[in-house]
Design an enzyme around this catalytic site. Structure first.
Site, PDB file in Angstrom:
ATOM      1  N   ASP A 119      46.794  48.046  44.601  1.00  0.00           N
ATOM      2  CA  ASP A 119      45.777  47.129  44.081  1.00  0.00           C
ATOM      3  C   ASP A 119      45.667  45.988  45.089  1.00  0.00           C
ATOM      4  O   ASP A 119      46.334  46.028  46.133  1.00  0.00           O
ATOM      5  CB  ASP A 119      46.124  46.659  42.662  1.00  0.00           C
ATOM      6  CG  ASP A 119      47.462  45.930  42.574  1.00  0.00           C
ATOM      7  OD1 ASP A 119      47.788  45.151  43.488  1.00  0.00           O
ATOM      8  OD2 ASP A 119      48.189  46.142  41.591  1.00  0.00           O
ATOM      9  N   PRO A 120      44.842  44.971  44.848  1.00  0.00           N
ATOM     10  CA  PRO A 120      44.664  43.937  45.876  1.00  0.00           C
ATOM     11  C   PRO A 120      45.960  43.279  46.355  1.00  0.00           C
ATOM     12  O   PRO A 120      46.056  42.856  47.513  1.00  0.00           O
ATOM     13  CB  PRO A 120      43.740  42.928  45.185  1.00  0.00           C
ATOM     14  CG  PRO A 120      42.937  43.747  44.244  1.00  0.00           C
ATOM     15  CD  PRO A 120      43.887  44.780  43.723  1.00  0.00           C
ATOM     16  N   LYS A 122      48.985  44.839  46.271  1.00  0.00           N
ATOM     17  CA  LYS A 122      49.969  45.851  46.646  1.00  0.00           C
ATOM     18  C   LYS A 122      49.279  46.949  47.454  1.00  0.00           C
ATOM     19  O   LYS A 122      48.813  47.942  46.888  1.00  0.00           O
ATOM     20  CB  LYS A 122      50.642  46.445  45.403  1.00  0.00           C
ATOM     21  CG  LYS A 122      51.405  45.437  44.566  1.00  0.00           C
ATOM     22  CD  LYS A 122      52.247  46.108  43.494  1.00  0.00           C
ATOM     23  CE  LYS A 122      51.422  46.675  42.364  1.00  0.00           C
ATOM     24  NZ  LYS A 122      50.729  45.640  41.594  1.00  0.00           N
ATOM     25  N   GLU A 169      41.267  49.871  44.963  1.00  0.00           N
ATOM     26  CA  GLU A 169      41.097  48.419  44.939  1.00  0.00           C
ATOM     27  C   GLU A 169      41.465  47.807  46.299  1.00  0.00           C
ATOM     28  O   GLU A 169      42.279  46.901  46.399  1.00  0.00           O
ATOM     29  CB  GLU A 169      41.934  47.799  43.814  1.00  0.00           C
ATOM     30  CG  GLU A 169      41.463  48.242  42.437  1.00  0.00           C
ATOM     31  CD  GLU A 169      42.157  47.515  41.292  1.00  0.00           C
ATOM     32  OE1 GLU A 169      41.603  47.516  40.190  1.00  0.00           O
ATOM     33  OE2 GLU A 169      43.260  46.963  41.509  1.00  0.00           O
ATOM     34  N   HIS A 257      37.303  38.758  37.301  1.00  0.00           N
ATOM     35  CA  HIS A 257      36.375  39.885  37.227  1.00  0.00           C
ATOM     36  C   HIS A 257      34.994  39.463  36.753  1.00  0.00           C
ATOM     37  O   HIS A 257      34.087  40.275  36.704  1.00  0.00           O
ATOM     38  CB  HIS A 257      36.948  40.970  36.323  1.00  0.00           C
ATOM     39  CG  HIS A 257      38.083  41.715  36.938  1.00  0.00           C
ATOM     40  ND1 HIS A 257      38.257  43.077  36.813  1.00  0.00           N
ATOM     41  CD2 HIS A 257      39.120  41.291  37.711  1.00  0.00           C
ATOM     42  CE1 HIS A 257      39.334  43.453  37.468  1.00  0.00           C
ATOM     43  NE2 HIS A 257      39.885  42.382  38.011  1.00  0.00           N
ATOM     44  N   GLU A 281      37.368  51.815  36.704  1.00  0.00           N
ATOM     45  CA  GLU A 281      38.453  51.379  35.823  1.00  0.00           C
ATOM     46  C   GLU A 281      37.903  50.331  34.868  1.00  0.00           C
ATOM     47  O   GLU A 281      37.184  49.420  35.286  1.00  0.00           O
ATOM     48  CB  GLU A 281      39.605  50.762  36.626  1.00  0.00           C
ATOM     49  CG  GLU A 281      40.348  51.708  37.527  1.00  0.00           C
ATOM     50  CD  GLU A 281      41.512  51.017  38.225  1.00  0.00           C
ATOM     51  OE1 GLU A 281      42.023  50.002  37.701  1.00  0.00           O
ATOM     52  OE2 GLU A 281      41.905  51.494  39.307  1.00  0.00           O
TER      53      GLU A 281
END
Length: 290
Positions: A119-120, A122, A169, A257, A281
């Site tokens: 994700d952003p 990780k 992501e 978001h 998602e």
């Protein structure tokens, strides 16, 4: 819960409207003893249940080195980063994909290009590519080779994906740290080059398969503009377009978001630029009561 009753969507949806479920953990859950039952309390294959209740796509993520025995000490990053399981390997993915196809469902294959969640915050270089952390050209070839291996295996198993997601992501950049958590200097251009090489392989092996890039914070217009500049616009091979869709994550409980109206606007922007918008998602709690 007996009082949980989700009503079907009343609006009429076209056949090509994606009504999807992320089914990535189905096989692992079954291996833990979980069984699935339809609304009439009949035990069935969960993919049959999906198909019988309006689902037409399933999303399956895949990780690179799922053989590593990862635990809370692996990489000194903590269990929030390195899950102690190898759920999302090729054999499980093929098992689920074949069952989904048998029930008429289409497959979205999600390459995380990571040994675990991406994700952003990780985006870790898989251990198998650690020798290429200072060699972007070799890394791009490795990404393409791995992508080819997975796609060929699924194609030979008669469960080739209908859409492939390159990265998860990844608007903040791919491979920002090594698998031990050390910062890397790979640029957005380096990451985009890896995705281009992977997409070229997919176009060769599966000409009809759609290719998607994916970002988080689906309603953030500035993030979307940056994502196009750094990644989507670079997905070309000469005159050949290498990206068909732009996927968004949208979790409304995260203020980053933005609003539902913002999400709609971003979808309209994606469509105006010639790509298919996909809400890849989405989730919200059934209740905000503890």
């Amino acid at each position: 819960y007996e009082d949980l009753n989700i009503q079907p969507v009343a609006a009429s949806l076209s056949e090509d409207y994606m009504r999807g479920v992320d089914a990535s953990e189905v096989k692992a859950l079954e291996e833990c003893g979980l069984k699935f039952y339809d609304s009439d309390n009949t035990e069935k294959d969960v993919f049959e249940i999906f198909a019988n209740h309006g689902v037409n796509w399933v999303r399956l993520r895949i990780w690179n080195d799922y053989t590593v025995a990862m635990d809370s000490t692996y990489g000194n990053l903590g269990s929030a980063y390195w899950a102690p399981y190898g759920w999302n390997n090729l054999s499980r993915t093929i098992n689920m994909a074949k069952r989904a196809k048998a029930h008429g469902l289409k497959i979205l294959l999600d390459f995380h290009y990571s040994d675990t969640w991406a994700d952003p915050s990780k985006q870790f270089l898989p251990e198998m590519w650690s020798d290429y952390k200072d060699n972007p050209e070799a890394l791009a070839k490795a990404v393409a080779s791995y992508t080819k291996e997975i796609v060929i295996a699924m194609k030979e198993a008669n469960c080739a994906p209908d859409m492939i997601q390159l990265g998860n992501e990844s608007e903040g950049g791919l491979f920002k740290k090594d698998y031990r958590g050390n910062q890397l200097s790979l640029s957005h251009s380096d990451g985009a080059a890896c995705l281009v090489e992977a997409a070229k392989v997919i176009r060769e092996l599966l000409p009809k398969c759609k290719i998607m890039l994916h970002m988080s914070a689906g309603g953030d217009a500035n993030r979307l503009a940056s994502f196009f500049n750094n990644y989507v616009n670079k997905m070309v091979d000469g005159e050949t377009k290498l990206c068909d869709a732009v996927g968004l994550s949208y979790y409304p409980f995260y203020s980053s978001h933005k609003t539902l109206d913002n999400l709609v606007t971003n979808c309209e922007t994606i469509k105006a630029k010639g790509y298919e918008p996909v809400i890849a998602e989405i989730s919200y709690a059934y209740s905000t009561t503890a």
